[in-house]
Design a protein around this motif. Structure first.
Motif, mmCIF file in Angstrom:
data_model
loop_
_atom_site.group_PDB
_atom_site.id
_atom_site.type_symbol
_atom_site.label_atom_id
_atom_site.label_comp_id
_atom_site.label_asym_id
_atom_site.label_seq_id
_atom_site.Cartn_x
_atom_site.Cartn_y
_atom_site.Cartn_z
ATOM 1 N N LEU A 110 1.375 33.609 21.375
ATOM 2 C CA LEU A 110 2.462 34.539 21.045
ATOM 3 C C LEU A 110 3.511 33.895 20.143
ATOM 4 N N SER A 111 3.633 32.575 20.217
ATOM 5 C CA SER A 111 4.618 31.885 19.375
ATOM 6 C C SER A 111 4.170 31.807 17.918
ATOM 7 N N GLY A 112 2.924 32.229 17.645
ATOM 8 C CA GLY A 112 2.427 32.241 16.267
ATOM 9 C C GLY A 112 1.740 30.961 15.843
ATOM 10 N N ARG A 113 1.492 30.063 16.771
ATOM 11 C CA ARG A 113 0.811 28.808 16.425
ATOM 12 C C ARG A 113 -0.691 29.033 16.311
ATOM 13 N N ASP A 114 -1.333 28.201 15.478
ATOM 14 C CA ASP A 114 -2.794 28.197 15.406
ATOM 15 C C ASP A 114 -3.296 27.532 16.682
ATOM 16 N N VAL A 115 -4.198 28.189 17.391
ATOM 17 C CA VAL A 115 -4.698 27.672 18.661
ATOM 18 C C VAL A 115 -6.195 27.427 18.547
ATOM 19 N N PHE A 116 -6.634 26.268 19.041
ATOM 20 C CA PHE A 116 -8.054 25.954 19.045
ATOM 21 C C PHE A 116 -8.405 25.188 20.309
ATOM 22 N N ASP A 117 -9.667 25.306 20.726
ATOM 23 C CA ASP A 117 -10.146 24.664 21.952
ATOM 24 C C ASP A 117 -10.338 23.176 21.745
ATOM 25 N N VAL A 118 -10.082 22.406 22.806
ATOM 26 C CA VAL A 118 -10.350 20.967 22.808
ATOM 27 C C VAL A 118 -10.999 20.611 24.137
ATOM 28 N N SER A 119 -11.721 19.525 24.147
ATOM 29 C CA SER A 119 -12.288 19.002 25.391
ATOM 30 C C SER A 119 -12.361 17.484 25.278
ATOM 31 N N MET A 120 -12.357 16.837 26.432
ATOM 32 C CA MET A 120 -12.439 15.381 26.462
ATOM 33 C C MET A 120 -13.053 14.934 27.775
ATOM 34 N N GLN A 121 -13.611 13.759 27.762
ATOM 35 C CA GLN A 121 -14.298 13.231 28.927
ATOM 36 C C GLN A 121 -13.291 12.635 29.908
ATOM 37 N N GLY A 122 -13.326 13.134 31.137
ATOM 38 C CA GLY A 122 -12.465 12.617 32.194
ATOM 39 C C GLY A 122 -13.253 11.761 33.157
ATOM 40 N N PRO A 123 -12.610 11.206 34.156
ATOM 41 C CA PRO A 123 -13.308 10.336 35.109
ATOM 42 C C PRO A 123 -14.363 11.061 35.941
ATOM 43 N N ASN A 124 -14.233 12.389 36.082
ATOM 44 C CA ASN A 124 -15.188 13.168 36.880
ATOM 45 C C ASN A 124 -15.931 14.201 36.045
ATOM 46 N N GLY A 125 -15.984 14.016 34.741
ATOM 47 C CA GLY A 125 -16.662 14.983 33.881
ATOM 48 C C GLY A 125 -15.753 15.464 32.764
ATOM 49 N N GLU A 126 -16.261 16.448 32.033
ATOM 50 C CA GLU A 126 -15.535 16.942 30.866
ATOM 51 C C GLU A 126 -14.383 17.869 31.278
ATOM 52 N N LEU A 127 -13.231 17.681 30.650
ATOM 53 C CA LEU A 127 -12.070 18.535 30.859
ATOM 54 C C LEU A 127 -11.848 19.356 29.602
ATOM 55 N N HIS A 128 -11.381 20.585 29.790
ATOM 56 C CA HIS A 128 -11.190 21.496 28.668
ATOM 57 C C HIS A 128 -9.731 21.926 28.570
ATOM 58 N N GLY A 134 1.776 24.235 15.001
ATOM 59 C CA GLY A 134 2.793 24.999 14.288
ATOM 60 C C GLY A 134 3.388 24.143 13.193
ATOM 61 N N VAL A 135 4.478 24.573 12.626
ATOM 62 C CA VAL A 135 5.139 23.811 11.567
ATOM 63 C C VAL A 135 5.804 22.593 12.190
ATOM 64 N N GLY A 136 5.206 21.438 11.978
ATOM 65 C CA GLY A 136 5.776 20.194 12.477
ATOM 66 C C GLY A 136 5.637 19.967 13.961
ATOM 67 N N ILE A 137 4.849 20.790 14.660
ATOM 68 C CA ILE A 137 4.685 20.626 16.105
ATOM 69 C C ILE A 137 3.224 20.787 16.488
ATOM 70 N N CYS A 138 2.809 19.991 17.464
ATOM 71 C CA CYS A 138 1.480 20.164 18.054
ATOM 72 C C CYS A 138 1.606 19.968 19.551
ATOM 73 N N GLU A 139 0.956 20.857 20.290
ATOM 74 C CA GLU A 139 0.894 20.767 21.740
ATOM 75 C C GLU A 139 -0.566 20.741 22.153
ATOM 76 N N VAL A 140 -0.902 19.860 23.088
ATOM 77 C CA VAL A 140 -2.252 19.802 23.627
ATOM 78 C C VAL A 140 -2.153 19.980 25.134
ATOM 79 N N SER A 141 -2.889 20.966 25.647
ATOM 80 C CA SER A 141 -2.906 21.278 27.077
ATOM 81 C C SER A 141 -4.311 21.060 27.603
ATOM 82 N N ILE A 142 -4.425 20.324 28.705
ATOM 83 C CA ILE A 142 -5.725 20.019 29.304
ATOM 84 C C ILE A 142 -5.691 20.417 30.779
ATOM 85 N N GLU A 143 -6.761 21.104 31.206
ATOM 86 C CA GLU A 143 -6.866 21.609 32.572
ATOM 87 C C GLU A 143 -7.706 20.684 33.438
ATOM 88 N N SER A 144 -7.267 20.527 34.700
ATOM 89 C CA SER A 144 -8.024 19.783 35.705
ATOM 90 C C SER A 144 -7.888 20.543 37.024
#
Length: 180
Positions: A110-128, A134-144
């Motif tokens: 809703l804030s108008g940022r470009d959003v794309f999926d990411v994943s990475m390997q965690g100690p118990n498997g892959e996390l997504h 956005g302009v001059g900002i990046c946020e990365v959110s990872i679920e566990s």
């Protein structure tokens, strides 16, 4: 109008509203509300990410390329670093326990940022998760499990690095690989 008169008017309006609501009812029985979880029931907790996501101020600056930030806030669920210059860079780590990541994604979209999926390997498997750029900002959110964390970095607005989200993803990977 005196107080007794106001009370009569208020009581009359309440009675009229009650009659009106009753008259509009079709008399059909309403569906019972859905069963809610038992009180005290907790969803599975995710990984333990450690204070400040397990990342020091020096690692933050080295990984992102921002400089001159210092830790200005630290509590049990996050940390915030800022450049003393009002328009300087800033970064934050926030850990949300028992909160849906989907709501966070919706807010970023809703804030108008470009959003794309990411994943990475965690100690118990892959996390997504996802990243929001956005302009001059990046946020990365990872679920566990039922938790998620967010790394948010605000870069120099006039000339942010092209690979800013890759830099913030590297912070998220540090947090995930150091999780317990």
């Amino acid at each position: 109008m005196e107080t007794r008169g106001l009370r009569r008017v208020g009581a009359g309006l309440a009675a009229a509203l009650c009659v009106l609501l009753t008259a509009c009812s079709d008399g059909a029985e309403t569906e019972p509300e859905p069963q809610q979880d038992e009180p005290g029931q907790v969803d599975a907790a995710g990984l333990f990410f450690g204070e400040c996501g397990g990342v020091s101020a020096d690692e933050l600056m080295q990984t992102t390329g921002i400089s001159n930030v210092r830790l200005i806030e630290r509590n049990s669920v996050g940390c915030r670093w800022e450049d003393p210059n009002f328009f300087g860079a800033r970064a934050s780590f926030s850990w949300y326990r028992g909160s849906p990541i989907g709501r966070e994604r919706a807010l970023v979209e809703l804030s108008g940022r470009d959003v794309f999926d990411v994943s990475m390997q965690g100690p118990n498997g892959e996390l997504h998760g996802f990243a929001g750029r956005g302009v001059g900002i990046c946020e990365v959110s990872i679920e566990s499990e039922s938790d998620f964390f967010v790394w948010s970095v605000v870069f120099d607005q006039l000339s942010p690095p092209r690979d800013m989200c890759e830099r913030v993803e590297a912070l998220a990977e540090m947090t995930v690989t150091r999780a317990e």
